[in-house]
Design a protein around this motif. Structure first.
Motif, short mmCIF file in Angstrom:
data_model
loop_
_atom_site.label_atom_id
_atom_site.label_comp_id
_atom_site.label_asym_id
_atom_site.label_seq_id
_atom_site.Cartn_x
_atom_site.Cartn_y
_atom_site.Cartn_z
N LEU A 171 0.84 -1.20 0.00
CA LEU A 171 0.00 0.00 0.00
C LEU A 171 0.88 1.25 0.00
CD1 LEU A 171 -2.94 0.87 0.12
CD2 LEU A 171 -2.75 0.98 2.60
N GLY A 172 1.95 1.20 0.83
CA GLY A 172 2.89 2.33 0.88
C GLY A 172 3.53 2.58 -0.47
N VAL A 173 4.04 1.52 -1.09
CA VAL A 173 4.66 1.64 -2.41
C VAL A 173 3.65 2.20 -3.40
CG1 VAL A 173 5.59 0.32 -4.36
CG2 VAL A 173 6.35 -0.20 -2.04
N GLY A 174 2.43 1.66 -3.33
CA GLY A 174 1.38 2.11 -4.24
C GLY A 174 1.10 3.60 -4.08
N LEU A 175 0.94 4.04 -2.84
CA LEU A 175 0.64 5.46 -2.61
C LEU A 175 1.77 6.36 -3.10
CD1 LEU A 175 -1.15 5.67 0.85
CD2 LEU A 175 -2.07 6.09 -1.41
N VAL A 176 3.01 5.92 -2.85
CA VAL A 176 4.15 6.70 -3.33
C VAL A 176 4.08 6.85 -4.85
CG1 VAL A 176 6.66 6.66 -3.67
CG2 VAL A 176 5.70 6.20 -1.41
N LEU A 177 3.82 5.72 -5.52
CA LEU A 177 3.79 5.74 -6.99
C LEU A 177 2.60 6.56 -7.50
CD1 LEU A 177 4.85 2.08 -7.81
CD2 LEU A 177 6.24 4.15 -7.83
N VAL A 178 1.43 6.37 -6.87
CA VAL A 178 0.24 7.13 -7.30
C VAL A 178 0.51 8.62 -7.10
CG1 VAL A 178 -2.15 7.67 -6.68
CG2 VAL A 178 -1.43 5.29 -6.93
N GLY A 179 1.07 8.96 -5.92
CA GLY A 179 1.34 10.36 -5.62
C GLY A 179 2.28 10.98 -6.64
N LEU A 180 3.28 10.21 -7.05
CA LEU A 180 4.29 10.76 -7.96
C LEU A 180 3.83 10.79 -9.41
CD1 LEU A 180 7.60 9.25 -6.58
CD2 LEU A 180 6.96 11.65 -6.65
N PHE A 181 3.16 9.73 -9.83
CA PHE A 181 2.98 9.58 -11.27
C PHE A 181 1.56 9.75 -11.78
CE2 PHE A 181 6.87 7.25 -10.26
CZ PHE A 181 7.74 7.88 -11.13
N SER A 182 0.55 9.65 -10.88
CA SER A 182 -0.81 9.62 -11.42
C SER A 182 -1.36 11.02 -11.67
CB SER A 182 -1.73 8.90 -10.44
OG SER A 182 -1.93 9.73 -9.31
N THR A 207 20.57 11.74 -1.18
CA THR A 207 21.87 11.67 -1.85
C THR A 207 21.71 11.20 -3.30
OG1 THR A 207 22.78 11.07 0.29
CG2 THR A 207 24.20 10.77 -1.61
N ILE A 208 20.84 10.23 -3.51
CA ILE A 208 20.60 9.77 -4.88
C ILE A 208 20.02 10.91 -5.71
CG2 ILE A 208 19.14 8.25 -6.30
CD1 ILE A 208 19.52 6.12 -4.12
N PHE A 209 19.08 11.63 -5.10
CA PHE A 209 18.48 12.77 -5.81
C PHE A 209 19.55 13.78 -6.18
CE2 PHE A 209 16.44 16.91 -5.93
CZ PHE A 209 15.37 16.66 -6.78
N ALA A 210 20.39 14.13 -5.20
CA ALA A 210 21.40 15.17 -5.43
C ALA A 210 22.41 14.72 -6.48
CB ALA A 210 22.11 15.51 -4.12
N SER A 211 22.86 13.47 -6.40
CA SER A 211 23.88 13.08 -7.37
C SER A 211 23.28 12.93 -8.76
CB SER A 211 24.65 11.84 -6.92
OG SER A 211 23.75 10.82 -6.62
N SER A 212 21.99 12.55 -8.84
CA SER A 212 21.35 12.50 -10.16
C SER A 212 21.19 13.90 -10.72
CB SER A 212 19.99 11.82 -10.05
OG SER A 212 20.14 10.50 -9.59
N LEU A 213 20.84 14.83 -9.81
CA LEU A 213 20.69 16.22 -10.24
C LEU A 213 22.01 16.72 -10.83
CD1 LEU A 213 18.82 18.71 -10.20
CD2 LEU A 213 19.76 19.27 -7.96
N TYR A 214 23.10 16.43 -10.12
CA TYR A 214 24.39 16.89 -10.61
C TYR A 214 24.77 16.18 -11.91
CZ TYR A 214 29.27 17.70 -11.28
OH TYR A 214 30.46 18.04 -11.85
N ILE A 265 12.88 5.15 -2.91
CA ILE A 265 12.30 6.49 -2.87
C ILE A 265 13.09 7.43 -3.78
CG2 ILE A 265 11.79 8.47 -1.39
CD1 ILE A 265 11.38 6.46 0.90
N GLY A 266 14.43 7.37 -3.65
CA GLY A 266 15.28 8.25 -4.45
C GLY A 266 15.06 8.03 -5.94
N ILE A 267 15.03 6.77 -6.33
CA ILE A 267 14.93 6.46 -7.76
C ILE A 267 13.56 6.88 -8.32
CG2 ILE A 267 14.82 4.56 -9.44
CD1 ILE A 267 17.06 3.22 -7.76
N VAL A 268 12.47 6.61 -7.59
CA VAL A 268 11.17 6.99 -8.16
C VAL A 268 11.04 8.51 -8.23
CG1 VAL A 268 9.94 4.88 -7.57
CG2 VAL A 268 9.91 6.78 -5.95
N ILE A 269 11.61 9.21 -7.25
CA ILE A 269 11.52 10.68 -7.32
C ILE A 269 12.32 11.20 -8.51
CG2 ILE A 269 12.15 12.83 -6.15
CD1 ILE A 269 11.28 11.56 -3.55
N VAL A 270 13.51 10.64 -8.70
CA VAL A 270 14.32 11.05 -9.86
C VAL A 270 13.57 10.77 -11.16
CG1 VAL A 270 16.39 10.45 -11.18
CG2 VAL A 270 16.57 10.89 -8.73
#
Lengths: 253, 839
Positions: free
Chosen positions: B415-426, B505-512, B784-789
């Motif tokens: 459910l947690g994974v689902g909500l994260v994905l729905v929140g980000l992508f739907s 950290t994943i977000f920041a290094s992807s940003l860079y 979390i980092g990868i889905v946000i990126v």
């Protein structure tokens, strides 16, 4: 008062001289041991008896290096415990002493075998496999080695504890009411083993007990009262012990 | 009766009380601190601007038709009309712009971030926001006044020559006076410069114009009435607002920044409280397990289930109330500390007494108490289910693996994974709320799942330690494995911190990585010129570079805001059509940026062009604050978005915007010229402009990297709080477990385990528990980092910083070591005899 005094010169597995242990201070002062001197010869099974508060447990704790005398000296073999620091005493307990307590002898997370080997593992010593097998066999624990304490009966648990106490072939084994929580059948099994360990394998045992029947398995019985050795009895039987105890209580009155 | 029980139980274990209280105190403290700081800063700015603008009855300014930054200047010709309005006492124009002071050391004064403000001196004191502290007001064209703080830090004395850089270039002025802004010596680190009004008009390119006009009213005329009358004489595009409204506008800008700061602090406070809740939950679960016989006895002698729940809840309530109250006090200290921190970095806030509003106390206390109660509720219900017979039974450690639990754990996690994905992508609902709730469930699910796999996990993680650490390590590992639920709950507190750190950290290094990749692919320029304070700077700098030896192409990027046909605000970049393609590769799809040389044209980024059905030749109407709607012809369509989505030519920019300030200037040398040589040539040409710095492409990358890292370190610092609380949690669990295992430890010591080995045993257990938290945290953090990126379209390159992740894993172990210090000491110091004989 002492009848058959074994000579101090004889090879003693453990000794205590002028042992005094005082708890509290001032009016609340309790003399748990009040000048005890005794040698526990190697290869003998000695029982310490006495009423509650007589100091029998204190005597055992001080001799085994679990507690310290207020004054006086104790030895394990030729090592004077009272002269050693905490770390060295721990080492002596590990290398020269075996313990069997009344209850809670085993770590619940370890199997029976792991519990038996625990002192050896802590010391990082190799196991004398032939000796270990012999101990395990005579305690009839072969089928129980992989079980955890929770899966063993009370009698089995105490036998595992006994196996642990003897596994490292210690200079002396101290047993504190080892049969206190066992039924008569399990008690008899454990005590017979302890008897055989002395007779057949020349081990040395000091056992604290209040049960005349248990004490009758020993070679010598030491009677303690108010922190003093008040009597001794060799080659005891349950009846002779009971008689002696009655005599002691009568004498007190 | 339950009051007495609760009280006794609380006193029974002071360490536990202190540790769980600390978790609440820290969390509540940051909630309170965020509010107190926000309120205090708001109050400070409110009173500052209220004083500064106290004399202003009405303010006349351009309408914010596009945005606040695009308000048009007011023509000086309006001044006599306004002065003639009935009820107006005085009226005067004022001017504001950017002016950078050059210090005696030849470097620009001020730091990255705060603005460098320039003003025209207003002779009417009630309409002048600057107050003279010493010296005199500027009267001659070359006179200048600066703020006392800048004068002190840059060591300027009256009468000295001061170089000031303004939009029209660099000039020498004589320092004749020192001023401050209203009552404040330091306005968030901004520097202030005041010129005579004619000089200001000239250097800010506003001849015959004012930024705004201030009006004072005659006695007895209401500000609002006067504003109406003034409005009546104004042409369209200008507005007259009351002084109070002007103050509100000025403070609103600051308040929105402060609000952001407060919200960020609140997010981290929330994370800390969530971690705290885990610890409270865990602590109550353990103590109730330890009290099973006691509770059984209570039930046996007739206590109802309700009173058992009541006792535990009351216990939690007492802790919650006391700890939250202390937390509020701590919050005030946090606010004061943060204020001091602002002072320390030179961005002092205007002074105001610390504001502790009733709302702050109510929210902070309420949150603290609710979190404590919510966390204690399940253990309380669990306690009430203990049967009376438990009083007679030996306490057994519950086996916790069951299919039902596993299914629940998987369901919550999913459910947690689902909500994260729905929140980000739907695109449904509020993405932040869904993401937050999803992450919450994800962590709870992870805690439940970890409980199911803690045994094998501990076994695997502990294996190398057993090899190294022998008997103590083996015993420590077994202790970590014996109660998987407890291990999981303890580890999860750390999991949360580690996961968020890893995600950030994943977000920041992807940003860079994205930025560096785009720069490599898109930036053809060899050097970039930027202001030292990262603010837009004078176009004179670009002019100075043009024609520098060996430099063949120069183009500034000048950014301004417009409104499109959807009434959305868009940023348009002005570039030099002749040179920009030598400096920047926009990924042309149609047309060319060279075609922007044609007046009235615009280049549009592909995505916007597609959704608006634009092709080369289409007309795109854009609304400019200065010139109104301009039907621009699309001259080019490009794919890249590194430098923005819209470009026009510099000459069109100059026509359509009233302020000309460059964000960045790009330049390159002739073929064969090295970047270092190009940099030297450009730097030499910019000798008169110490307010800008010249960076080669690789230096520019490094600078962006260090900026990203600075933000990342700030996030680490704030998450550090959650990790500290998690360490308290491990300490608490260890302490309670050691208490529970007193006899075991006594036995171990009796059969010859040394104190040191006893310590090591606790240490290994702590390390293994912490590493479980670390491993699960890294997995969740990576997710979390990868889905946000993936979600953020700006970031196109996913970079997983393996090195950093390994460091986090090791640091998680270090957290375990730190947590173990005190409990291990305690365990090692247990009196052997007491321990063996303990009940």
């Amino acid at each position: 008062m002492a009848t058959t005094e074994p000579s101090i010169d004889q090879a003693a597995a453990a000794r205590i001289e002028d042992g005094v242990k005082i708890y509290g201070a001032g009016d609340a002062e309790i003399r748990a041991l009040d000048g005890v001197t005794r040698a526990f010869p190697a290869g003998r099974f000695t029982a310490i008896m006495g009423p509650s508060g007589s100091g029998k447990s204190t005597l055992m704790h001080c001799m085994a290096g679990l507690d310290r005398l207020t004054s006086g000296t104790t030895w394990i073999g030729e090592v004077e415990l009272s002269a050693l620091g905490e770390k060295a005493v721990t080492g002596v307990r590990r290398d020269k002493v075996g313990f069997i307590f009344q209850a809670f002898n085993l770590l619940p997370t370890l199997t029976a075998l792991e519990n038996i080997r625990l002192p050896l593992d802590i010391a990082g010593r190799d196991v004398d496999q032939a000796w270990l097998d012999q101990v395990v066999t005579s305690l009839e624990l072969e089928d129980r080695l992989r079980h955890r304490p929770g899966e063993l009966s009370g009698g089995q648990q105490q036998r595992v504890a006994a196996a642990r106490a003897f596994a490292s072939q210690p200079a002396i084994v101290f047993a504190d009411e080892p049969t206190g929580q066992l039924d008569s059948h399990s008690s008899a099994e454990l005590l017979s083993f302890m008897r055989r360990a002395v007779d057949e394998f020349s081990q040395t045992i000091v056992m604290v007990t209040h049960d005349p029947n248990a004490a009758s398995y020993s070679d010598d019985v030491v009677f303690l009262s108010d922190g003093k050795i008040v009597d001794e009895l060799a080659a005891p039987t349950p009846t002779s012990i009971l008689d002696r105890m009655k005599g002691l209580t009568a004498a007190e009155r | 009766m339950i009051w007495r029980m609760a009280n006794r139980n609380l006193r029974a274990s002071p360490l536990r009380l202190v540790l769980i209280s600390l978790a609440i105190i820290l969390g509540v403290g940051f909630v309170g601190g965020a509010f107190v700081l926000g309120d205090t800063i708001n109050k400070a700015f409110d009173s500052l601007f209220a004083k500064v603008d106290a004399g202003v009855a009405v303010q006349v300014q351009g309408v914010a038709s596009v945005s606040d930054s695009q308000r048009q200047p007011v023509p000086a010709s309006l001044l006599p009309k306004i002065q003639a309005v009935d009820g107006v006492a005085t009226a005067a124009g004022s001017i504001g712009g950017t002016a950078t002071i050059v210090g005696t050391n030849g470097k620009a004064v001020g730091r990255a971030g705060p603005p460098t403000l320039g003003f025209g001196w207003v002779n009417d004191p009630s309409l002048n926001s600057l107050r003279l502290v010493s010296g005199r007001a500027p009267t001659a064209p070359n006179d200048v006044v600066i703020d006392t703080h800048t004068a002190a830090t840059a060591k300027f004395a009256l009468g000295q020559q001061v170089r000031v850089i303004t939009p029209s270039g660099s000039g020498q002025y004589t320092l004749v006076g020192l001023v401050r802004f209203g009552t404040s010596d330091n306005l968030l680190g901004a520097t202030l410069t005041g010129f005579t009004m004619p000089t200001a008009q000239r250097v800010f390119g506003l001849e015959g114009q004012y930024t705004r006009i201030g009006v004072t009213g005659n006695q007895g005329v209401l500000d609002s009435v006067l504003a109406h009358r003034v409005q009546a004489v104004l042409p369209s595009g200008y507005e007259a607002i009351t002084g109070a409204a002007a103050t509100r506008q000025a403070t609103d800008q600051f308040n929105s920044i402060i609000g952001l700061l407060r919200d960020v602090l609140l997010v981290f406070a929330g994370i800390s409280l969530f971690v705290g809740a885990f610890i409270i939950f865990n602590s109550f679960s353990i103590t109730i397990a330890q009290r099973t016989r006691q509770v059984g006895l209570l039930r046996a002698v007739g206590a109802s289930r309700g009173s058992v729940v009541g006792e535990v809840v009351l216990e939690a309530l007492i802790i919650g109330v006391v700890a939250s109250a202390i937390g509020v006090g701590f919050g005030i200290l946090v606010a004061i500390g943060l204020e001091k921190l602002f002072d320390l970095i030179g961005a002092s806030l205007p002074r105001a007494p610390i504001q502790v509003q009733a709302r702050t106390v109510i929210i902070s206390m309420g949150v603290g108490i609710l979190v404590t109660l919510a966390a204690a509720l399940r253990p309380a219900i669990h306690a009430s289910r203990i049967p009376p017979i438990a009083a007679m039974r030996e306490v057994t450690e519950a086996g916790t693996r069951s299919l039902r639990r596993l299914v629940i754990a998987i369901a919550v996690t999913a459910l947690g994974v689902g909500l994260v994905l729905v929140g980000l992508f739907s695109g449904l609902g509020n993405p932040y709320a869904l993401l937050g709730l999803g992450a919450l469930l994800l962590f709870i699910g992870a805690a439940l799942l970890t409980g199911q796999i803690a045994r094998p996990l501990a076994s695997v993680i502990g294996a190398p330690f057993v090899w190294i650490g022998r008997v103590p390590a083996r015993l420590g590992r077994q202790n970590a494995m014996r109660n998987p639920t407890r291990t999981a709950q303890t580890a999860t507190a750390l999991t949360i911190g580690v996961a968020l750190v890893a995600a950030a950290t994943i977000f920041a290094s992807s940003l860079y990585a994205t930025f560096a990749g785009q720069l490599d692919a898109r930036l053809l320029a060899q050097v970039a010129v930027q202001a030292t304070n990262q603010q837009p700077f004078t176009p004179a700098a670009a002019a100075a570079i043009t024609g520098a030896p060996g430099i063949v192409a120069v183009s500034p990027l000048r950014e301004g805001e417009v409104r499109d046909t959807h009434r959305d605000v868009q940023t348009v970049g002005g570039v030099n059509p002749a040179t920009i393609l030598e400096l920047y590769n926009p990924g042309l799809k149609q047309g060319s940026l060279r075609d922007l040389a044609q007046p009235g044209t615009i280049a549009v980024q592909e995505d916007y062009a597609k959704s608006n059905h634009l092709t080369v030749g289409s007309t795109l109407p854009m609304f400019f604050a200065k010139t109104g709607v301009q039907p621009l012809r699309v001259a080019a369509i490009f794919s890249d978005s590194t430098l923005g989505h819209f470009f026009i030519s510099l000459s069109d920019y100059e026509r359509n915007f009233s302020t000309q300030q460059d964000t960045i200037v790009l330049a390159r040398g002739a073929d064969g010229m090295s970047p270092q040589k190009a940099k030297q040539s450009v730097s030499a040409a910019l000798a008169a402009y110490p307010n800008v710095t010249v960076l080669t492409k690789s230096e520019y990358k490094d600078q962006v990297n260090s900026q990203i890292n600075q933000l990342l370190y700030l996030v680490y610092t704030l998450l550090g709080l959650a990790i500290i609380i998690a360490v308290f949690g491990i300490v608490n669990t260890l302490a309670l477990s050691i208490f529970e295992r007193t006899r075991e430890i006594g036995l171990l010591r009796a059969v010859g385990m040394s104190r040191w080995s006893t310590r090591l045993m606790i240490l290994w257990e702590a390390i293994i528990v912490a590493l479980i938290g670390g491993v699960v945290g890294l997995v969740l953090g990576a997710f979390i980092g990868i889905v946000i990126v993936e979600r953020v379209s700006l970031i196109t390159t996913l970079a997983v910083p393996w090195g950093s992740l390994i460091v986090f894993f090791v640091l998680a172990g270090v957290a375990g070591v730190i947590a173990a210090i005190l409990p291990a000491r305690r365990a090692a110091r247990l009196n052997v005899l007491d321990a063996i004989q303990a009940e």
